[in-house]
Design an enzyme around this catalytic site. Structure first.
Site: not given
Ligand code: GLN
Length: 466
Positions: A173, A74, A149
């Site tokens: 994410s 990532k 994400s």
């Molecule tokens: N969707 C969640 C957020 O936007 C989790 C994102 C993540 O785990 N980086 O905070």
């Protein structure tokens, strides 16, 4: 699905394929892919490393299990000399000065990094549409989002462009895109893997997480990355998880699920029915199933977003164009900071910085931020109580199926609510795994802190059972 790592390892060791050809094939597939999973390819580095692996095999030397295995990262991890953009305009041209501990351990084991993967900018999102590299498209249906994400990472694994990928999970994410693309994704216990070199989003819940096509591959990669690191004081030493120790369901007698997650207007009716059908199958195997009480989804989501926004506002304050990132000059220093940040952060990231600074500001912090911390403690206590009664908590990964590309951007509040089932386990810092079974977007298996082994064990049990 069987272990891809063992299969490819055997093919390399038996000289059925060359490592250079394998890496080249993956790089070509990544380059040609239309799912927008790639931020940058690491072709030169990957091919150099592959040639070395081939030379070793040609000399008759044995290779380690991960040696020559191509993987994705990532685009929020530092890998020295590579672009690390966080899918943002601000860091579009930033190159890492050092390598993240988790990635270094994989490199030391001989795995070959081939791609920095598309994701929501700074981890902010649940769809991988908040990115300057174009929305990530779902592996199974390109009209739908890839999830977020870590969307690029999950799609790459689902499409076999990478053998495994390393995502990051702050509030879901790794688990949610794994569910949306039908692969495995683990959020280990907080602190099991060093966060050093992972760009900080919300430091108190950020976790390094592997995505792969089998429980065995998750186990292998988890073992390599785990361990205490003096560069991250929240890390702890953990015992290696052996293949044997997770091969049967011994020791799992009682599981639980949160009644209010299932008896809820927001859940898709098919996900609900499939989840309850899985529960019946588990009961039929002689495992006791308990219904548990838990906090309402909107309390979980608001607690998580209050704390995550506060932490990200603080973490991102260093990105003002002085030391890192694309600086835009203006008439004085203060104006330069302002224009650099307002032009280079996305709408979603700015929403979180403004929200985070608001909850931390004088006059509000007692009422909002401290209340969030109190609720977090109560959530953790609830988990401690639950794990006195059950070995595992099973839950859906998401209340709904993946949205169409474009829909989440129109309604950020709906996007936040779609995280209802993942964020609680992040606040509790618990080990949680998405498996691609049970419902359209998979199931989450959660155990008590430091009990990652039990999670993998139950995943193996369900793999053969559902
Ligand atoms: N969707 C969640 C957020 O936007 C989790 C994102 C993540 O785990 N980086 O905070």
């Amino acid at each position: 699905m069987d272990s891809q790592i063992h299969k490819i390892h055997q093919q390399l060791a038996d000289k059925k394929i060359s490592c250079a050809a394998l890496v080249q094939q993956k790089l070509t597939a990544l380059k040609e892919n239309t799912n927008n999973t790639v931020n940058s390819l690491l072709d030169d580095l990957a091919l150099q490393l592959a040639v070395k692996v081939d030379a070793k095999i040609a000399k008759g030397e044995s290779i380690g299990l991960l040696e020559g295995i191509p993987f994705g990262i990532k685009d929020v991890y530092m890998v020295q000399g590579t672009y690390t953009t966080a899918s943002s305009n601000l860091l579009k041209n930033y190159k890492s000065a050092y390598t993240a501990t988790a990635i270094q351990k994989l490199l030391d084991a001989g795995a070959i990094p081939i791609v920095k993967e598309n994701c929501d900018s700074f981890g902010h999102g649940s769809s991988s549409e908040n990115t300057i590299f174009g929305a990530v498209k779902n592996a199974n249906n390109p009209d739908l989002v890839g999830g977020g994400s870590s969307g690029g990472s999950a799609v790459n694994v689902a499409k076999d462009y990478t053998v495994f990928s390393i995502g990051g999970d702050t509030g879901g994410s790794v688990r949610q895109p794994a569910g949306y693309n039908h692969v495995y994704g683990l959020k280990p216990t907080y602190g099991r893997i060093s966060r050093y070199g992972l760009m900080a989003y919300a430091s108190s819940t950020d976790c390094v997480g592997p995505i792969a096509k089998s429980v065995e591959d998750i186990r292998i990669v988890l073992n390599v990355m785990s361990g205490k690191d003096i560069k991250d004081q929240t890390t702890y030493a953990s015992a290696e998880i052996s293949k044997d120790s997770i091969s049967n369901s011994e020791g799992i007698k009682t599981i639980g699920y949160f009644k209010n997650f299932i008896e809820n207007d927001a859940i898709d009716s098919k996900i609900k029915a499939d989840f309850l059908a899985t529960i019946e199958k588990i009961k039929a195997k002689g495992i006791e199933v308990k219904e548990l009480d838990f906090f309402k989804s909107d309390i979980l989501v608001s607690t998580y977003y209050t704390l995550a926004m506060a932490e990200t506002a603080s973490n991102l304050s260093r990105l003002d164009g002085s030391n890192y990132g694309n600086r835009i000059e203006d008439k004085n220093l203060k104006e330069s900071y302002a224009i650099t940040r307002s032009e280079n952060f996305s709408e979603e990231t700015k929403r979180r910085i403004v929200g985070g600074n608001q909850v931390l500001s004088q006059g509000f912090s007692d009422e909002i931020y401290l209340k969030g911390l109190t609720l977090r403690d109560a959530i953790s206590e609830n988990f401690e109580k639950d794990f006195k009664e059950v070995d595992i908590i099973l839950s859906p990964v998401t209340p709904g199926t993946p949205p169409k590309i474009g829909d989440s951007l129109k309604d950020p509040h709906a996007m936040y609510l779609s995280d209802a089932y993942t964020v609680g386990f992040s606040l509790g810092q618990l080990p949680t795994l998405t498996i691609p079974q049970g419902t359209e977007t998979g199931l989450q298996i959660t155990a008590a802190k430091n009990n990652d082994e039990l999670v993998l064990k139950f995943a193996n049990f369900l793999k053969d059972m559902i």
